[in-house]
Motif scaffolding. Structure first.
Motif, PDB file in Angstrom:
ATOM      1  N   LEU A  75      -2.843 -29.520 -16.698  1.00  0.00           N
ATOM      2  CA  LEU A  75      -1.481 -29.044 -16.853  1.00  0.00           C
ATOM      3  C   LEU A  75      -1.258 -27.767 -16.057  1.00  0.00           C
ATOM      4  N   THR A  76      -0.015 -27.579 -15.619  1.00  0.00           N
ATOM      5  CA  THR A  76       0.380 -26.353 -14.933  1.00  0.00           C
ATOM      6  C   THR A  76       1.432 -25.633 -15.770  1.00  0.00           C
ATOM      7  N   MET A  77       1.722 -24.423 -15.348  1.00  0.00           N
ATOM      8  CA  MET A  77       2.735 -23.645 -16.048  1.00  0.00           C
ATOM      9  C   MET A  77       4.083 -24.356 -16.032  1.00  0.00           C
ATOM     10  N   SER A  78       4.433 -24.960 -14.913  1.00  0.00           N
ATOM     11  CA  SER A  78       5.718 -25.655 -14.805  1.00  0.00           C
ATOM     12  C   SER A  78       5.767 -26.881 -15.711  1.00  0.00           C
ATOM     13  N   ASP A  79       4.632 -27.554 -15.930  1.00  0.00           N
ATOM     14  CA  ASP A  79       4.600 -28.703 -16.841  1.00  0.00           C
ATOM     15  C   ASP A  79       4.961 -28.274 -18.265  1.00  0.00           C
ATOM     16  N   ILE A  80       4.394 -27.172 -18.700  1.00  0.00           N
ATOM     17  CA  ILE A  80       4.656 -26.698 -20.053  1.00  0.00           C
ATOM     18  C   ILE A  80       6.086 -26.181 -20.181  1.00  0.00           C
ATOM     19  N   THR A  81       6.555 -25.482 -19.158  1.00  0.00           N
ATOM     20  CA  THR A  81       7.938 -25.000 -19.176  1.00  0.00           C
ATOM     21  C   THR A  81       8.921 -26.158 -19.234  1.00  0.00           C
ATOM     22  N   SER A  82       8.659 -27.202 -18.464  1.00  0.00           N
ATOM     23  CA  SER A  82       9.529 -28.380 -18.458  1.00  0.00           C
ATOM     24  C   SER A  82       9.522 -29.066 -19.810  1.00  0.00           C
ATOM     25  N   ALA A  83       8.351 -29.157 -20.452  1.00  0.00           N
ATOM     26  CA  ALA A  83       8.274 -29.795 -21.769  1.00  0.00           C
ATOM     27  C   ALA A  83       9.049 -29.009 -22.810  1.00  0.00           C
ATOM     28  N   MET A  84       8.969 -27.691 -22.747  1.00  0.00           N
ATOM     29  CA  MET A  84       9.704 -26.862 -23.707  1.00  0.00           C
ATOM     30  C   MET A  84      11.213 -26.959 -23.477  1.00  0.00           C
ATOM     31  N   SER A  85      11.620 -27.033 -22.216  1.00  0.00           N
ATOM     32  CA  SER A  85      13.050 -27.168 -21.919  1.00  0.00           C
ATOM     33  C   SER A  85      13.582 -28.514 -22.388  1.00  0.00           C
ATOM     34  N   SER A  86      12.773 -29.577 -22.216  1.00  0.00           N
ATOM     35  CA  SER A  86      13.203 -30.916 -22.631  1.00  0.00           C
ATOM     36  C   SER A  86      13.274 -31.040 -24.142  1.00  0.00           C
ATOM     37  N   ALA A  87      12.507 -30.210 -24.856  1.00  0.00           N
ATOM     38  CA  ALA A  87      12.502 -30.293 -26.324  1.00  0.00           C
ATOM     39  C   ALA A  87      13.767 -29.714 -26.925  1.00  0.00           C
ATOM     40  N   ALA A 144       8.203 -25.111 -35.269  1.00  0.00           N
ATOM     41  CA  ALA A 144       8.830 -26.078 -34.364  1.00  0.00           C
ATOM     42  C   ALA A 144       8.232 -25.996 -32.968  1.00  0.00           C
ATOM     43  N   LEU A 145       7.942 -24.794 -32.501  1.00  0.00           N
ATOM     44  CA  LEU A 145       7.347 -24.638 -31.180  1.00  0.00           C
ATOM     45  C   LEU A 145       5.959 -25.266 -31.113  1.00  0.00           C
ATOM     46  N   MET A 146       5.205 -25.179 -32.196  1.00  0.00           N
ATOM     47  CA  MET A 146       3.861 -25.751 -32.199  1.00  0.00           C
ATOM     48  C   MET A 146       3.885 -27.274 -32.093  1.00  0.00           C
ATOM     49  N   GLN A 147       5.017 -27.889 -32.445  1.00  0.00           N
ATOM     50  CA  GLN A 147       5.126 -29.351 -32.416  1.00  0.00           C
ATOM     51  C   GLN A 147       5.792 -29.872 -31.145  1.00  0.00           C
ATOM     52  N   VAL A 148       6.010 -29.007 -30.149  1.00  0.00           N
ATOM     53  CA  VAL A 148       6.598 -29.462 -28.884  1.00  0.00           C
ATOM     54  C   VAL A 148       5.583 -30.362 -28.170  1.00  0.00           C
ATOM     55  N   PRO A 149       5.938 -31.622 -27.881  1.00  0.00           N
ATOM     56  CA  PRO A 149       5.000 -32.549 -27.237  1.00  0.00           C
ATOM     57  C   PRO A 149       4.884 -32.298 -25.736  1.00  0.00           C
ATOM     58  N   ILE A 150       3.663 -32.391 -25.223  1.00  0.00           N
ATOM     59  CA  ILE A 150       3.396 -32.210 -23.796  1.00  0.00           C
ATOM     60  C   ILE A 150       2.552 -33.388 -23.319  1.00  0.00           C
ATOM     61  N   THR A 151       3.002 -34.038 -22.264  1.00  0.00           N
ATOM     62  CA  THR A 151       2.269 -35.170 -21.697  1.00  0.00           C
ATOM     63  C   THR A 151       1.319 -34.669 -20.620  1.00  0.00           C
ATOM     64  N   THR A 152       0.049 -34.972 -20.768  1.00  0.00           N
ATOM     65  CA  THR A 152      -0.969 -34.522 -19.823  1.00  0.00           C
ATOM     66  C   THR A 152      -0.958 -35.382 -18.572  1.00  0.00           C
ATOM     67  N   ALA A 153      -1.773 -34.962 -17.590  1.00  0.00           N
ATOM     68  CA  ALA A 153      -1.847 -35.731 -16.332  1.00  0.00           C
ATOM     69  C   ALA A 153      -2.415 -37.123 -16.549  1.00  0.00           C
ATOM     70  N   GLY A 154      -3.253 -37.288 -17.601  1.00  0.00           N
ATOM     71  CA  GLY A 154      -3.812 -38.607 -17.893  1.00  0.00           C
ATOM     72  C   GLY A 154      -2.969 -39.444 -18.818  1.00  0.00           C
ATOM     73  N   GLY A 155      -1.757 -38.964 -19.171  1.00  0.00           N
ATOM     74  CA  GLY A 155      -0.873 -39.717 -20.027  1.00  0.00           C
ATOM     75  C   GLY A 155      -1.087 -39.459 -21.512  1.00  0.00           C
ATOM     76  N   LYS A 156      -1.962 -38.556 -21.855  1.00  0.00           N
ATOM     77  CA  LYS A 156      -2.244 -38.243 -23.257  1.00  0.00           C
ATOM     78  C   LYS A 156      -1.192 -37.257 -23.770  1.00  0.00           C
ATOM     79  N   LEU A 157      -0.880 -37.381 -25.065  1.00  0.00           N
ATOM     80  CA  LEU A 157       0.117 -36.503 -25.684  1.00  0.00           C
ATOM     81  C   LEU A 157      -0.568 -35.410 -26.478  1.00  0.00           C
ATOM     82  N   VAL A 158      -0.302 -34.169 -26.129  1.00  0.00           N
ATOM     83  CA  VAL A 158      -0.818 -33.013 -26.880  1.00  0.00           C
ATOM     84  C   VAL A 158       0.372 -32.161 -27.305  1.00  0.00           C
ATOM     85  N   TYR A 159       0.108 -31.215 -28.195  1.00  0.00           N
ATOM     86  CA  TYR A 159       1.176 -30.372 -28.716  1.00  0.00           C
ATOM     87  C   TYR A 159       0.930 -28.914 -28.348  1.00  0.00           C
ATOM     88  N   LEU A 160       2.012 -28.210 -28.175  1.00  0.00           N
ATOM     89  CA  LEU A 160       1.946 -26.826 -27.731  1.00  0.00           C
ATOM     90  C   LEU A 160       1.135 -25.969 -28.676  1.00  0.00           C
TER      91      LEU A 160
END
Length: 252
Positions: free
Chosen positions: A195-207, A236-252
């Protein structure tokens, strides 16, 4: 010597002249007008746009930013500032002194005519000239040393109430500080998940979900309705979903 001789020969005329100067001087002082904001020809134009039912974030992204990108390249623009609020956008353009404002007004309106295709269908834009004497400004000072989140209270409670007044065109809160959360990222886990910083920022914005849903009428009142979902708590922030490069779902 000539002036002294004239004064000595005509003392009455000299006294009358001095009295006239004194009377007219005092009269001019008390009859002079005093204004806090004198009538000045400011080289400034304002672009105002209305987007009924849209929240401030949507107005900024869909209306304010496209207008800024379009008009920032106009000739003679010295500086630009903007504000986005519920259902309304305002972009202020300051021009260099000496600019032909009639020509600047024409160029601005022509630039906005080509922008209609990029804005939402129900957005209406207008151009106004800045005039200090066209309106009035009121400043309110609010203080409460015992209240830590005073700025949030003013921004979220007092400002919306003032904006509902029909004669008020704009309300802005200044000073104080707003509560915020700081998120520290762990570089080793980011590398593990690819993951990169932009990936996490994008996930938080989409949430965060916010878009206009129309209007609601109750008696003589009309309300703007919007659908929104904000992650504004730690849980709520801890439950923001983030999709990894391998397609796995993790949470912030």
């Amino acid at each position: 010597m000539g002036l002294t001789r004239f004064v000595l020969k005509r003392p009455v005329a000299t006294v009358m002249a001095l009295l006239c100067l004194l009377v007219f001087g005092i009269s001019s002082v008390f009859s002079a007008t005093l204004e806090q904001m004198p009538d000045t020809d400011q080289p400034m134009l304002i672009v105002s746009a209305s987007y009924s039912g849209a929240g401030p974030e949507d107005v900024d992204e869909l209306v304010t930013q496209p207008i800024e990108d379009k008009v920032s390249t106009l000739e003679g623009v010295k500086s630009m500032s903007s504000s986005s609020s519920e259902g309304r956008s305002m972009v202020m353009l300051e021009y260099d002194y000496g600019t032909d404002m009639d020509e600047a007004y024409s160029d601005l309106t022509q630039s906005l005519d080509g922008l209609d295709r990029q804005l939402p269908d129900d957005v209406e834009t207008s151009v106004m000239e800045m005039n200090n004497n066209a309106g009035s400004t009121m400043m309110l000072s609010i203080s409460n040393p015992a209240k830590e989140d005073l700025y949030d209270y003013v921004d979220q409670t007092v400002v919306p109430l003032l904006e509902q007044i029909s004669s008020v065109t704009d309300v802005e809160a200044m000073g104080g500080s707003s509560e915020y959360y700081r998120i520290e990222l762990q570089s080793d886990e980011m590398a593990q998940y690819g993951l990169t910083m932009s990936d996490i920022t994008s996930a938080m914005s989409s949430a965060n979900l916010s878009y206009p849903s129309g209007d609601a009428v109750s008696g003589n009142l009309e309300f703007s309705v919007s659908t929104s979902l904000e992650n504004d708590t730690i849980e709520a922030l801890m439950q923001v979903p983030i999709t990894t490069a391998g397609g796995k779902l993790v949470y912030l």
